[in-house]
Design a protein around this motif. Structure first.
Motif, PDB file in Angstrom:
ATOM      1  N   UNK A 189       0.886  -1.258  -0.024  1.00  0.00           N
ATOM      2  CA  UNK A 189       0.059   0.164   0.046  1.00  0.00           C
ATOM      3  C   UNK A 189       0.963   1.452  -0.038  1.00  0.00           C
ATOM      4  N   UNK A 190       1.997   1.279  -0.329  1.00  0.00           N
ATOM      5  CA  UNK A 190       2.849   2.688  -0.636  1.00  0.00           C
ATOM      6  C   UNK A 190       2.499   3.253  -1.981  1.00  0.00           C
TER       7      UNK A 190
ATOM      8  N   UNK B  25      -6.830  -1.020  -2.319  1.00  0.00           N
ATOM      9  CA  UNK B  25      -6.276  -1.904  -1.480  1.00  0.00           C
ATOM     10  C   UNK B  25      -6.225  -3.555  -1.951  1.00  0.00           C
ATOM     11  N   UNK B  26      -7.374  -3.754  -2.447  1.00  0.00           N
ATOM     12  CA  UNK B  26      -7.551  -5.150  -3.172  1.00  0.00           C
ATOM     13  C   UNK B  26      -6.566  -5.304  -4.369  1.00  0.00           C
ATOM     14  N   UNK B  27      -6.471  -4.453  -5.054  1.00  0.00           N
ATOM     15  CA  UNK B  27      -6.055  -4.156  -6.423  1.00  0.00           C
ATOM     16  C   UNK B  27      -4.204  -4.323  -6.092  1.00  0.00           C
ATOM     17  N   UNK B  28      -3.879  -3.526  -4.999  1.00  0.00           N
ATOM     18  CA  UNK B  28      -2.497  -3.634  -4.376  1.00  0.00           C
ATOM     19  C   UNK B  28      -2.204  -4.946  -4.198  1.00  0.00           C
ATOM     20  N   UNK B  29      -3.190  -5.437  -3.428  1.00  0.00           N
ATOM     21  CA  UNK B  29      -2.697  -7.047  -2.764  1.00  0.00           C
ATOM     22  C   UNK B  29      -2.557  -7.812  -3.832  1.00  0.00           C
ATOM     23  N   UNK B  38      -1.428 -10.917   1.805  1.00  0.00           N
ATOM     24  CA  UNK B  38      -2.525 -10.180   1.353  1.00  0.00           C
ATOM     25  C   UNK B  38      -3.795 -10.589   2.155  1.00  0.00           C
ATOM     26  N   UNK B  39      -3.739 -11.611   2.845  1.00  0.00           N
ATOM     27  CA  UNK B  39      -4.906 -12.132   3.701  1.00  0.00           C
ATOM     28  C   UNK B  39      -5.578 -10.687   4.565  1.00  0.00           C
ATOM     29  N   UNK B  44      -9.904  -6.951   5.275  1.00  0.00           N
ATOM     30  CA  UNK B  44     -10.471  -5.675   6.037  1.00  0.00           C
ATOM     31  C   UNK B  44     -10.955  -4.526   5.032  1.00  0.00           C
ATOM     32  N   UNK B  45     -10.323  -4.962   3.543  1.00  0.00           N
ATOM     33  CA  UNK B  45     -10.740  -3.854   2.729  1.00  0.00           C
ATOM     34  C   UNK B  45     -12.431  -4.507   2.514  1.00  0.00           C
TER      35      UNK B  45
END
Lengths: 502, 156
Positions: A189-190, B25-29, B38-39, B44-45
């Motif tokens: 998340x950076x 967030x999901x895309x980044x994970x 990623x879990x 929490x997203x």
């Protein structure tokens, strides 16, 4: 055991002077946003290397206990927890100060801190070896459930909308993921920003989310920061003592919670104060308005966080496992002094340990006059300082305090940006407390969850890992009870009222 | 269909933004090497999406719960406060701690000033500001051994 000779050894003029100096220095450092108890102990540790061991321990214990208490000043007067342990003190301390009762809030905080500190120290003196086993009984999954229990406080902290509180808590948990993942080392998340690479530092985030919105509102309007009452009202000690006596169950329960949570390595004062605040709120008497300036909230938080001092020393001294971050620093200093921590410490080097515990008790008692005096001075300064000096002074302290945590400009930028965003979403009912709760509990919850998940996968018993261990089951039941009991009680009350109406 | 006037449109807008944040967030994970990383963020997203979407539905049904809203007060002063703090902090690596802190203190004094400037205030307030900045500089740099920025412009 903890005989008179050890008390007399602690009562030497030099030890008393160290205890007094430690409490005063710790209180002042703890009151400055950004300077944590860990930092205050770490900074002053080199002073102890040339001292006799027991004096060194007394000085470190006094600094630690003073710093934990000092965090209450800025929590009450500026809505900024001076240390993370004082986060729950802001919930009722600041509203009480805004009503013009800041002096009363500080006296309540001082008394509760002294009682909590004494309970923790007495537990250390009398129950250290058996209580240290609690630390060993807590595995990764228990930490995960403890964090979830802490998160259940979101329900209580969500003013207005529970959904907004849950969203805020989830946002805080996501913010805690920013940076390099502790578990697997991925950069998360950076989005390519160097500033975010080291993650969001919790204390800087606390300062931003709590203090910057206060500054933003402070600068927007003329008038005093806190309501000013004409005339001197003294320390309001009698009033505070009477309140504490009336709320003695809350005081003692919070101290016991603080002691037990302090024993758990890594949990610390912030979780202790949040858990005890949650309990105080759950068991509130009719007419008590927690979150709106209820003195019981300050008692719960301050009694618990100061009890973690004694509680944290239990695993530190008996097992060599630091209960809280400042304990880790003190453990290092002990090793330098040649003290061998372990189960035999209390018998082999009882003279040092019991002199230290008596010293801690004396330092805690000394906190009463010094805390009241410094608190009164801090209160008078805040209410009399003109806004044109108060605003830049606080802003300056938030900048230097956030920077000093990791010597990192990024932390200051994140602090200011978070504060601005926190103020904006706060206008729409997304309050700071659930976000902060998520930020604090996120790392504990994640590492506990991932470790338990990995062990469960390896042993092919994920369900048993999460739901089959006795302490986990107890925490789950307690969490459900905390969440559901207000709903059940409200329902029963409604049924009762309907029956009366019929 | 909603039968009541919809309140708290701002809350619904923030909820929609939070859904966007959760999607990000999901895309980044998806790029993480280890699935253990990623879990937690994905879980929490998901919670953030569900809670925010539920609030939007509630708002659509006319049952939004308005926050405190913007109180009266000077917006320019608010913006200036944040801007000055941010600007001063960003300038610190170049012009050093004292070089940034003194102008920031002075500017914030002006922004927070509501009383008339008397001769006493003109003389005393800057002196107090200098004393606070230098006092904290000494405390942090000399006593607490914090390496405060000295400023690239002056390092040669």
């Amino acid at each position: 055991m903890a005989g008179l000779e050890h008390l007399l050894a602690a009562l030497t003029p030099i030890n008393l002077a160290f205890a007094l100096f430690g409490v005063v220095a710790g209180t002042v450092i703890g009151a400055i946003p950004g300077l944590t108890a860990t930092m205050s102990v770490a900074v002053l540790v080199p002073l102890t290397f040339a001292m006799p061991t027991s004096s060194a321990l007394i000085l470190m214990g006094a600094i630690y206990t003073g710093a934990i208490y000092g965090g209450a000043y800025s929590a009450i007067l500026l809505n900024t927890p001076g240390t993370p342990s004082a986060i729950a003190t802001t919930f009722d301390g600041y509203p009480l100060a805004k009503k013009g009762d800041g002096d009363y809030a500080i006296t309540i905080a001082c008394l509760a801190s002294v009682i909590g500190g004494l309970v923790g120290a007495l537990a250390l003196m009398t129950l250290a070896p058996p209580l240290s086993q609690v630390a060993l009984a807590f595995g990764s999954v228990e930490y995960f459930w403890l964090a979830i229990f802490g998160l259940s406080l979101i329900a209580a902290l969500s003013e207005g909308s529970l959904l907004k509180g849950v969203a805020g808590g989830a946002l805080g948990l996501l913010l805690s993921c920013i940076g390099v993942a502790e578990v697997a080392g991925d950069v998360r998340l950076t989005f390519g920003l160097q500033t975010l690479l080291s993650g969001i530092q919790i204390v800087a985030a606390l300062i931003g989310l709590y203090c910057i919105p206060v500054l933003i509102d402070l600068v927007a309007q003329p008038g005093h920061h806190l309501q000013v009452d004409s005339g001197s009202r003294g320390f309001r000690l009698g009033e505070a003592v009477r309140y504490l006596w009336g709320d003695k169950i809350n005081t003692i329960r919070s101290a016991v919670i603080g002691t037990v949570v302090g024993i758990l390595p890594g949990a610390g004062g912030s979780i202790a104060s949040l858990v005890s605040y949650s309990e105080a709120r759950r068991t509130a008497k009719p007419g008590q308005a927690y979150g709106k300036g209820e003195p019981g909230g300050i008692i719960a938080s301050e009694s618990a966080n100061n009890a973690t001092v004694g509680g944290g020393f239990i695993p530190t001294l008996v097992l060599g496992i630091p209960g809280t971050p400042p304990d880790a620093v003190i453990l290092g200093a002990l090793l330098v002094q040649g003290v061998r921590t372990g189960p035999s410490l209390f018998t082999n080097q009882g003279e040092i340990v019991y002199t230290f515990i008596w010293g801690l008790i004396l330092a805690t008692i000394l906190m009463l006059p010094t805390g009241l005096f410094i608190g009164r001075y801090a209160y008078r300064t805040i209410i009399t300082l003109p806004k044109a000096l108060l605003v830049p002074a606080i802003a300056f302290m938030t900048i230097i305090g956030s920077y000093a945590i990791r010597n990192n400009i990024s932390d200051v930028i994140i602090m200011i940006v978070l504060g601005g965003l926190g103020w904006i979403i706060g206008r729409f009912g997304f309050t700071a407390s659930p976000i902060v709760l998520g930020l604090i509990l996120g790392p504990i919850a994640e590492s506990g969850f991932v470790q338990a998940w990995t062990i469960g996968t390896a042993t092919d018993d994920r369900f048993g890992m999460f739901f089959g261990r006795p302490i986990s089951i107890a925490i789950i039941v307690f969490t459900l009870f905390t969440l559901l009991s207000p709903l059940v009680l409200a329902r029963l009350q409604k049924i009762k009222e309907q029956a009366h109406a019929d | 269909m909603p039968t009541e006037p919809r309140s708290d449109t701002g809350g619904a807008v923030v909820s929609a933004i939070l859904i966007g944040v959760a999607c990000l967030v999901i895309w980044d994970s998806m790029s993480y090497m280890d699935k253990d990383s990623a879990v937690f963020p994905r879980t929490f997203a998901g919670v953030l999406i569900v809670a925010s979407a539920a609030y939007i539905v509630k708002w659509l049904l006319g049952r939004g719960e308005a926050g405190p809203g913007a109180d009266t007060g000077s917006l320019p002063r608010r913006v200036l406060l944040v801007g000055i703090m941010l600007g001063g902090t960003m300038a610190m690596p170049w012009i050093g701690f004292i070089g940034a802190a003194l102008p920031v203190f002075a500017a914030l004094t002006l922004v927070a000033m509501y009383d008339p400037w008397t001769r006493f205030r003109v003389l005393v307030y800057p002196l107090i500001g200098i004393a606070i900045v230098l006092g904290f500089f000494y405390l942090f740099r000399e006593v607490l051994q914090v390496p405060l920025p000295t400023g690239d412009l002056f390092d040669s």
